[in-house]
Enzyme design. Structure first.
Site, mmCIF file in Angstrom:
data_model
loop_
_atom_site.group_PDB
_atom_site.id
_atom_site.type_symbol
_atom_site.label_atom_id
_atom_site.label_comp_id
_atom_site.label_asym_id
_atom_site.label_seq_id
_atom_site.Cartn_x
_atom_site.Cartn_y
_atom_site.Cartn_z
ATOM 1 C CG ASN A 109 -102.159 48.600 22.930
ATOM 2 O OD1 ASN A 109 -102.599 49.445 23.710
ATOM 3 N ND2 ASN A 109 -102.461 47.316 23.017
ATOM 4 C CG HIS A 127 -103.592 56.156 20.155
ATOM 5 N ND1 HIS A 127 -103.993 55.596 21.346
ATOM 6 C CD2 HIS A 127 -104.645 56.916 19.727
ATOM 7 C CE1 HIS A 127 -105.220 56.018 21.648
ATOM 8 N NE2 HIS A 127 -105.631 56.810 20.666
ATOM 9 C CB CYS A 163 -82.390 67.888 10.237
ATOM 10 S SG CYS A 163 -81.868 68.339 8.575
HETATM 11 C C1 BV8 Z 1 -107.587 64.209 19.939
HETATM 12 C C2 BV8 Z 1 -99.675 57.296 22.018
HETATM 13 C C3 BV8 Z 1 -108.311 66.245 18.950
HETATM 14 C C4 BV8 Z 1 -98.614 57.950 22.868
HETATM 15 C C5 BV8 Z 1 -101.771 57.674 23.208
HETATM 16 C C6 BV8 Z 1 -113.112 64.004 24.808
HETATM 17 C C7 BV8 Z 1 -113.305 63.964 26.163
HETATM 18 C C8 BV8 Z 1 -112.232 64.133 27.023
HETATM 19 C C9 BV8 Z 1 -110.946 64.361 26.533
HETATM 20 C C10 BV8 Z 1 -110.775 64.403 25.193
HETATM 21 C C11 BV8 Z 1 -111.840 64.228 24.328
HETATM 22 N N1 BV8 Z 1 -111.365 64.309 23.060
HETATM 23 C C12 BV8 Z 1 -110.029 64.516 23.094
HETATM 24 C C13 BV8 Z 1 -109.635 64.587 24.384
HETATM 25 C C14 BV8 Z 1 -108.281 64.822 24.845
HETATM 26 C C15 BV8 Z 1 -107.458 63.526 24.921
HETATM 27 C C16 BV8 Z 1 -108.030 62.570 25.938
HETATM 28 O O1 BV8 Z 1 -108.683 61.594 25.596
HETATM 29 N N2 BV8 Z 1 -107.782 62.846 27.199
HETATM 30 C C17 BV8 Z 1 -108.273 61.987 28.255
HETATM 31 C C18 BV8 Z 1 -107.113 61.204 28.860
HETATM 32 C C19 BV8 Z 1 -108.943 62.857 29.287
HETATM 33 N N3 BV8 Z 1 -107.406 62.896 23.624
HETATM 34 C C20 BV8 Z 1 -106.497 63.310 22.741
HETATM 35 O O2 BV8 Z 1 -105.715 64.217 22.950
HETATM 36 C C21 BV8 Z 1 -106.488 62.592 21.396
HETATM 37 N N4 BV8 Z 1 -106.466 63.588 20.357
HETATM 38 O O3 BV8 Z 1 -108.689 63.892 20.296
HETATM 39 O O4 BV8 Z 1 -107.303 65.271 19.086
HETATM 40 C C22 BV8 Z 1 -108.448 66.968 20.270
HETATM 41 C C23 BV8 Z 1 -107.325 67.358 20.986
HETATM 42 C C24 BV8 Z 1 -107.485 68.042 22.209
HETATM 43 C C25 BV8 Z 1 -108.752 68.309 22.713
HETATM 44 C C26 BV8 Z 1 -109.878 67.883 22.003
HETATM 45 C C27 BV8 Z 1 -109.720 67.219 20.767
HETATM 46 C C28 BV8 Z 1 -105.214 61.783 21.241
HETATM 47 C C29 BV8 Z 1 -105.209 60.623 22.190
HETATM 48 C C30 BV8 Z 1 -104.003 59.697 21.883
HETATM 49 C C31 BV8 Z 1 -102.959 59.821 22.968
HETATM 50 N N5 BV8 Z 1 -101.855 58.870 22.700
HETATM 51 N N6 BV8 Z 1 -100.764 56.841 22.879
HETATM 52 C C32 BV8 Z 1 -97.862 56.948 23.696
HETATM 53 O O5 BV8 Z 1 -98.306 55.793 23.849
HETATM 54 O O6 BV8 Z 1 -96.786 57.328 24.192
HETATM 55 S S1 BV8 Z 1 -102.974 57.116 24.234
HETATM 56 C C33 BV8 Z 1 -102.324 56.075 25.418
HETATM 57 O O7 BV8 Z 1 -103.427 55.803 26.274
HETATM 58 C C34 BV8 Z 1 -101.887 54.700 24.944
HETATM 59 O O8 BV8 Z 1 -101.928 54.509 23.557
HETATM 60 C C35 BV8 Z 1 -102.939 53.774 25.615
HETATM 61 O O9 BV8 Z 1 -103.203 52.653 24.888
HETATM 62 C C36 BV8 Z 1 -104.054 54.712 25.621
HETATM 63 C C37 BV8 Z 1 -105.340 54.443 26.241
HETATM 64 O O10 BV8 Z 1 -105.155 53.949 27.521
HETATM 65 P P1 BV8 Z 1 -105.474 52.395 27.731
HETATM 66 O O11 BV8 Z 1 -105.028 51.640 26.532
HETATM 67 O O12 BV8 Z 1 -106.888 52.262 28.112
HETATM 68 O O13 BV8 Z 1 -104.490 52.063 28.886
HETATM 69 P P2 BV8 Z 1 -104.757 52.232 30.456
HETATM 70 O O14 BV8 Z 1 -103.450 52.011 31.128
HETATM 71 O O15 BV8 Z 1 -105.551 53.463 30.711
HETATM 72 O O16 BV8 Z 1 -105.749 51.011 30.813
HETATM 73 C C38 BV8 Z 1 -105.303 49.688 30.690
HETATM 74 C C39 BV8 Z 1 -106.476 48.810 30.989
HETATM 75 O O17 BV8 Z 1 -106.062 47.465 30.835
HETATM 76 C C40 BV8 Z 1 -106.986 48.943 32.421
HETATM 77 O O18 BV8 Z 1 -108.394 49.025 32.393
HETATM 78 C C41 BV8 Z 1 -106.545 47.641 33.086
HETATM 79 O O19 BV8 Z 1 -107.485 47.203 34.054
HETATM 80 C C42 BV8 Z 1 -106.546 46.699 31.919
HETATM 81 N N7 BV8 Z 1 -105.656 45.551 32.051
HETATM 82 C C43 BV8 Z 1 -104.533 45.415 32.810
HETATM 83 N N8 BV8 Z 1 -103.999 44.188 32.615
HETATM 84 C C44 BV8 Z 1 -104.791 43.554 31.709
HETATM 85 C C45 BV8 Z 1 -105.840 44.415 31.344
HETATM 86 N N9 BV8 Z 1 -106.789 44.078 30.463
HETATM 87 C C46 BV8 Z 1 -106.714 42.840 29.921
HETATM 88 N N10 BV8 Z 1 -105.732 41.956 30.206
HETATM 89 C C47 BV8 Z 1 -104.773 42.286 31.096
HETATM 90 N N11 BV8 Z 1 -103.793 41.381 31.389
#
Ligand code: BV8
Length: 258
Positions: A109, A127, A163
């Site tokens: 987060n 992040h 800037c």
């Molecule tokens: C990188 C900042 C090198 C911005 C964020 C390997 C495999 C596949 C893809 C990749 C990989 N390696 C890299 C990638 C690419 C990409 C990626 O992961 N893509 C995915 C989506 C396919 N990763 C990157 O680009 C990362 N960089 O690895 O650099 C690289 C680059 C390119 C290619 C290869 C290597 C950078 C990732 C960081 C992105 N920035 N945040 C902003 O916030 O504006 S991530 C963003 O998503 C948020 O920070 C968020 O926290 C995060 C993760 O999502 P979740 O936290 O899980 O949130 P979500 O809504 O999905 O789920 C919420 C959950 O809560 C649900 O399950 C729900 O049921 C539950 N919930 C709901 N209510 C509750 C609850 N749980 C408990 N209590 C509740 N009350």
């Protein structure tokens, strides 16, 4: 995923935490949901529902539409300012205060709710921080000793601010999709995952990498892995047990008054 070895999951988990010298909690957007901050993949309401957060949270999206992306972050920052840490943040903070040096929170987060909950536990924000800004490009004047580099303090107000001497744009201090995480943060998080006794994974869909890989890393290193989530996640198979529920309801049951 119910596992018969854990007929009393909370009692078993509390005993494991009581015996642990290192507990790691990996949190995602769901951790802040009960503080009123929409999760990353929940449809953002109103105007923002029509945009893909993955596109907005990218350098490409920012360069293409700087004002729209800046406004999205300003809207989210307002939500973070208005939010308060919930019972889940506070349960973790209180436990950290009672067990100095035992808790590491690794959060995906970008809000500051874990930090505002206090407790003194180590927090690794993989992040970045939505309340911070940095320059979009390296300062073109950095080599010229006679000229001041881009200075946030004198940035020209705007959407986004820039800037006044070289038009460099301010951008949020977060890690966008397609950007690498700070290697120091990632290495520290991987080291904690590989050495902790218990890993709790709270409120993450397990969709974003490399953060999602920490659960498998902990499991393979011998940690007891527990997922807390109201619905299935993409990394449930890495858990010894999945506790179905929300952060604010389940974390106090696990950590109070251990
Ligand atoms: C990188 C900042 C090198 C911005 C964020 C390997 C495999 C596949 C893809 C990749 C990989 N390696 C890299 C990638 C690419 C990409 C990626 O992961 N893509 C995915 C989506 C396919 N990763 C990157 O680009 C990362 N960089 O690895 O650099 C690289 C680059 C390119 C290619 C290869 C290597 C950078 C990732 C960081 C992105 N920035 N945040 C902003 O916030 O504006 S991530 C963003 O998503 C948020 O920070 C968020 O926290 C995060 C993760 O999502 P979740 O936290 O899980 O949130 P979500 O809504 O999905 O789920 C919420 C959950 O809560 C649900 O399950 C729900 O049921 C539950 N919930 C709901 N209510 C509750 C609850 N749980 C408990 N209590 C509740 N009350």
């Amino acid at each position: 995923m119910k596992d018969r070895r854990y007929a009393h999951p909370f009692r078993d988990l509390r005993a494991r935490i009581r015996a642990a010298t290192s507990v790691c909690v990996l949190t995602g957007a769901g951790m802040s949901a009960e503080s009123g901050i929409p999760t990353f993949r929940d449809a953002h309401s109103g105007f923002w529902a029509r945009f893909d957060p993955m596109q907005l949270a990218s350098e490409e999206g920012f360069r293409a539409e700087p004002q729209r992306v800046w406004d999205w972050y300003e809207m989210r920052r307002e939500g973070v300012r208005a939010a308060e840490p919930n019972e889940g943040h506070r349960a973790l903070a209180a436990w950290a205060g009672r067990h100095p040096g035992c808790l590491t929170i690794v959060t995906q987060n970008v809000d500051d709710l874990h930090q505002r909950a206090g407790g003194g536990g180590r927090i690794i924000a993989l992040h970045g921080h939505i309340m911070e800004n940095r320059w979009l490009d390296p300062c073109p004047k950095a080599e010229d000793m006679m000229r001041r580099p881009c200075d946030i303090a004198v940035a020209e107000p705007g959407r986004p601010p820039k800037c006044p001497t070289c038009d460099n744009l301010l951008r949020p201090g977060v890690v966008w999709f397609g950007e690498s995480l700070d290697y120091r943060d990632l290495s520290a998080a991987e080291e904690v995952a590989a050495s902790c006794d218990v890993l709790l994974v709270v409120g993450t869909s397990g969709a974003v990498w490399p953060a999602a890989g920490l659960a498998a890393r902990a499991r393979h290193a011998g940690a007891h892995v527990v997922i807390i989530n109201p619905e299935p996640t993409e990394i449930d198979d890495e858990a010894h047990i999945v506790l179905t529920g929300t952060a604010a309801r389940l974390l106090p049951r696990i950590f109070d008054p251990l």
